[in-house]
Design an enzyme around this catalytic site. Structure first.
Site, short mmCIF file in Angstrom:
data_model
loop_
_atom_site.label_atom_id
_atom_site.label_comp_id
_atom_site.label_asym_id
_atom_site.label_seq_id
_atom_site.Cartn_x
_atom_site.Cartn_y
_atom_site.Cartn_z
N GLU A 172 -54.45 64.13 25.23
CA GLU A 172 -54.65 62.81 24.61
C GLU A 172 -53.49 62.55 23.65
O GLU A 172 -52.76 63.49 23.31
CB GLU A 172 -55.98 62.79 23.86
CG GLU A 172 -57.16 62.99 24.81
CD GLU A 172 -58.51 62.85 24.12
OE1 GLU A 172 -58.56 62.69 22.88
OE2 GLU A 172 -59.51 62.92 24.85
N ARG A 227 -51.43 77.68 36.20
CA ARG A 227 -50.13 78.00 35.59
C ARG A 227 -49.19 78.74 36.54
O ARG A 227 -47.98 78.46 36.55
CB ARG A 227 -50.34 78.74 34.26
CG ARG A 227 -50.74 77.74 33.17
CD ARG A 227 -51.14 78.37 31.85
NE ARG A 227 -51.48 77.30 30.89
CZ ARG A 227 -52.26 77.48 29.83
NH1 ARG A 227 -52.76 78.65 29.56
NH2 ARG A 227 -52.51 76.45 29.02
N GLN A 281 -23.31 74.18 34.72
CA GLN A 281 -22.06 74.71 34.15
C GLN A 281 -21.07 75.08 35.26
O GLN A 281 -19.88 74.82 35.16
CB GLN A 281 -22.39 75.95 33.28
CG GLN A 281 -21.21 76.50 32.50
CD GLN A 281 -20.80 75.57 31.36
OE1 GLN A 281 -21.57 74.72 30.95
NE2 GLN A 281 -19.58 75.73 30.89
N GLY A 300 -19.27 72.26 36.51
CA GLY A 300 -18.36 71.69 35.52
C GLY A 300 -18.64 70.21 35.32
O GLY A 300 -19.80 69.78 35.34
N GLU A 348 -48.67 71.84 31.24
CA GLU A 348 -49.68 72.89 31.48
C GLU A 348 -49.63 73.97 30.41
O GLU A 348 -49.79 75.16 30.66
CB GLU A 348 -49.58 73.43 32.91
CG GLU A 348 -50.01 72.36 33.89
CD GLU A 348 -50.37 72.84 35.27
OE1 GLU A 348 -50.81 73.99 35.41
OE2 GLU A 348 -50.22 72.03 36.21
N1 CAA Z 1 -61.22 81.04 30.38
C1 CAA Z 1 -62.49 80.76 30.01
N2 CAA Z 1 -62.83 80.45 28.73
C2 CAA Z 1 -61.86 80.45 27.81
C3 CAA Z 1 -60.52 80.74 28.13
C4 CAA Z 1 -60.23 81.06 29.48
N3 CAA Z 1 -58.98 81.35 29.85
N4 CAA Z 1 -59.76 80.65 27.02
C5 CAA Z 1 -60.60 80.31 26.03
N5 CAA Z 1 -61.86 80.18 26.51
C6 CAA Z 1 -63.08 79.87 25.75
C7 CAA Z 1 -63.23 80.90 24.62
O1 CAA Z 1 -63.92 82.04 25.08
C8 CAA Z 1 -64.01 80.13 23.60
O2 CAA Z 1 -65.38 80.09 24.01
P1 CAA Z 1 -66.59 80.38 22.99
O3 CAA Z 1 -66.53 79.30 21.96
O4 CAA Z 1 -67.77 80.31 23.87
O5 CAA Z 1 -66.32 81.73 22.40
C9 CAA Z 1 -63.49 78.71 23.75
O6 CAA Z 1 -62.92 78.63 25.06
C10 CAA Z 1 -62.44 78.35 22.71
O7 CAA Z 1 -61.38 79.28 22.84
P2 CAA Z 1 -60.24 79.42 21.73
O8 CAA Z 1 -60.89 79.68 20.39
O9 CAA Z 1 -59.27 80.43 22.23
O10 CAA Z 1 -59.63 77.96 21.72
P3 CAA Z 1 -58.43 77.36 20.89
O11 CAA Z 1 -58.83 76.06 20.34
O12 CAA Z 1 -57.85 78.38 19.94
O13 CAA Z 1 -57.35 76.98 22.04
C11 CAA Z 1 -55.49 77.32 23.50
C12 CAA Z 1 -56.81 77.85 22.90
C13 CAA Z 1 -55.05 78.48 24.39
C14 CAA Z 1 -54.44 77.03 22.47
C15 CAA Z 1 -55.79 76.05 24.35
O14 CAA Z 1 -56.09 74.96 23.53
C16 CAA Z 1 -54.65 75.70 25.27
O15 CAA Z 1 -54.50 76.28 26.36
N6 CAA Z 1 -53.82 74.71 24.85
C17 CAA Z 1 -52.81 74.15 25.72
C18 CAA Z 1 -53.39 73.00 26.47
C19 CAA Z 1 -52.70 72.77 27.78
O16 CAA Z 1 -52.28 73.69 28.47
N7 CAA Z 1 -52.61 71.52 28.14
C20 CAA Z 1 -52.04 71.18 29.40
C21 CAA Z 1 -52.59 69.89 29.86
S1 CAA Z 1 -52.54 69.72 31.59
C22 CAA Z 1 -50.99 69.31 32.01
O17 CAA Z 1 -50.04 69.46 31.33
C23 CAA Z 1 -50.95 68.89 33.41
C24 CAA Z 1 -49.79 68.17 33.88
O18 CAA Z 1 -49.34 67.21 33.34
C25 CAA Z 1 -49.24 68.59 35.19
#
Ligand code: CAA
Length: 399
Positions: free
Chosen positions: A126, A243, A337, A340, A364
């Site tokens: 968002e 990924r 590069q 050139g 991603e």
């Molecule tokens: N699988 C399953 N569950 C998971 C998980 C996984 N890999 N990773 C985390 N969770 C769960 C955790 O267990 C936790 O659950 P509980 O509350 O039940 O314990 C919950 O999710 C929250 O986890 P975190 O505390 O680790 O979450 P966070 O807020 O610290 O965020 C982060 C983690 C890795 C930073 C995540 O926000 C992230 O991946 N950010 C990047 C977002 C992203 O990749 N966006 C891409 C958008 S898509 C795109 O780009 C597509 C395009 O255009 C082509």
């Protein structure tokens, strides 16, 4: 290398390579210039039965898994990074349905996606929720048999082309990530508007749009899994599976750029000889090729682990993404590069590879986020290991 691939892998690669070389490469520059969606390539991908390769066979897909997905994306991206992601993003959009949908929901949406009849996209980011995905604000409130959706999505890859959208939204603001759900929106629903198309630096043939929801009423049957609060975990699981696909896009871009750089270096003469004969360039080319091969092996390894049903795959998926995409940026920059001054102009296709590669380090999950995922997992794993330091420490050591 081919000896390590199965007959099925080689078959997918052969078909993807034929589409890439016969149909994608000749129009890659035009697609980029006109920022035009590659609909004619979607038709070819259907004809070559490559759409829906990752969708289980029982829902009309190829059941080919993540490694074959990576192989296809690599081949397409070797000719055009934009076409590579236009294809791969259908996997990203459909994984939440595959992982989290009810049987009825899978039967409802997956067969169309598998046939390439309808494209799908993934709506997580968002305007103010990028790396911090959990801070998303799009709100879905229950009203009878409907959810009323309000909010805005950003960077929606395939936004203008898709007809099905997996939208992550807050159903319970009190519950943090456990208050996030995934709802499927379909093009044409009243209150759902496809907004501005971004004018991108690279991957210009995919349509990346803003999405707007204004009191959009979505039937409760579109709530993935039929249960609130599962969306964030499904989004994260989806990213673990998707990924390696971005990483494969990066490998394809790096491989494509390397091949063009080699051809140019063999033909370009300076000081009375081909520039490929200079050791300075040979060492560059050798490093580029070594990095591409290392990236490819990490991508294939991560994909094989996912296909084998390995647990705790976040770290290896993030490693593949970070290593392959940093490699693509380096290799495509080195390729420019080698060309050139000619590399800096649009006379040759090489500058497009560098522009296309840049986004792979960003979407991603930025590569900073990948490193965060890797480090968090390393520290967790270390905490669960038997301590070794105490018994190995010299008696005189203070701490
Ligand atoms: N699988 C399953 N569950 C998971 C998980 C996984 N890999 N990773 C985390 N969770 C769960 C955790 O267990 C936790 O659950 P509980 O509350 O039940 O314990 C919950 O999710 C929250 O986890 P975190 O505390 O680790 O979450 P966070 O807020 O610290 O965020 C982060 C983690 C890795 C930073 C995540 O926000 C992230 O991946 N950010 C990047 C977002 C992203 O990749 N966006 C891409 C958008 S898509 C795109 O780009 C597509 C395009 O255009 C082509």
């Amino acid at each position: 290398m081919d000896e390590l691939l199965t007959k099925e892998n080689l078959d997918y690669r052969g078909r993807a390579r034929e589409v890439a070389e016969k149909y994608v490469r000749p129009i890659a520059a035009e697609l980029d210039r006109e920022a035009r969606y590659p609909w004619e390539i979607v038709e070819r991908l259907k004809e070559y039965q490559l759409m829906g390769e990752w969708i289980p066979k029982e829902y009309g897909g190829g059941g080919g898994g993540v490694l074959n997905l990576c192989i296809i994306v690599e081949e397409l991206s070797r000719a055009c990074g934009g076409v590579g992601v236009a294809y791969a993003v259908n996997a990203l959009g459909s994984f939440p349905i595959i992982f989290g949908g009810t049987e009825d929901q899978k039967q409802r949406w997956l067969p169309d996606i598998a046939k390439g009849q309808r494209l799908i996209s993934f709506g997580l980011s968002e305007p103010t929720a990028g790396s911090d995905a959990a801070s998303l604000k799009t709100r879905a409130e229950r009203n009878g048999a409907f959810y009323v959706l309000n909010g805005d999505k950003k960077w929606n890859t395939n936004g203008g082309a898709a007809e099905i959208y997996t939208i992550f939204c807050v159903t319970n603001p009190e519950r943090g990530t456990r208050g996030i759900s995934a709802i499927v929106a379909e093009k044409g629903m009243p209150g759902f508007e496809i907004g501005r198309k971004e004018d991108l630096m690279g991957i210009r043939c995919v349509s990346v749009h803003n999405l707007h929801f204004r009191n959009c009423r979505i039937p409760e049957g579109n709530l993935l899994g039929g249960k609130e609060g599962l969306g964030f975990a499904h989004a994260m699981q989806t990213l673990d599976f998707a990924r390696p696909g971005v990483a494969a896009q990066a490998v394809g871009l790096a491989q494509g750029a390397l091949e063009l750089a080699l051809e140019y270096a063999r033909g370009r003469e300076q000081f009375g000889q081909a520039i490929a004969s200079f050791q300075g360039l040979q060492w560059m080319l050798a490093d580029m090729a070594t990095q591409v091969e290392a990236a490819r092996q990490l991508v294939y390894y991560s994909a094989r682990l996912l296909d084998a049903g390995a647990k705790n795959v976040s770290k290896i998926a993030a490693m593949a993404k970070v290593f392959a995409t940093d490699t693509a940026m380096k290799v495509t920059t080195d390729a420019v590069q080698i060309f050139g001054g000619y590399g800096y102009c649009k006379d040759y296709p090489i500058e497009k590879y560098m522009r296309d590669a840049k986004i792979t380090q960003i979407y991603e999950g930025t590569n900073q986020i990948q490193r965060l995922v890797i480090a968090r997992n390393l520290i967790k794993e270390s905490a669960s290991m038997e301590p070794k330091l105490a018994e190995m420490k010299e008696p005189a050591a203070v701490s």
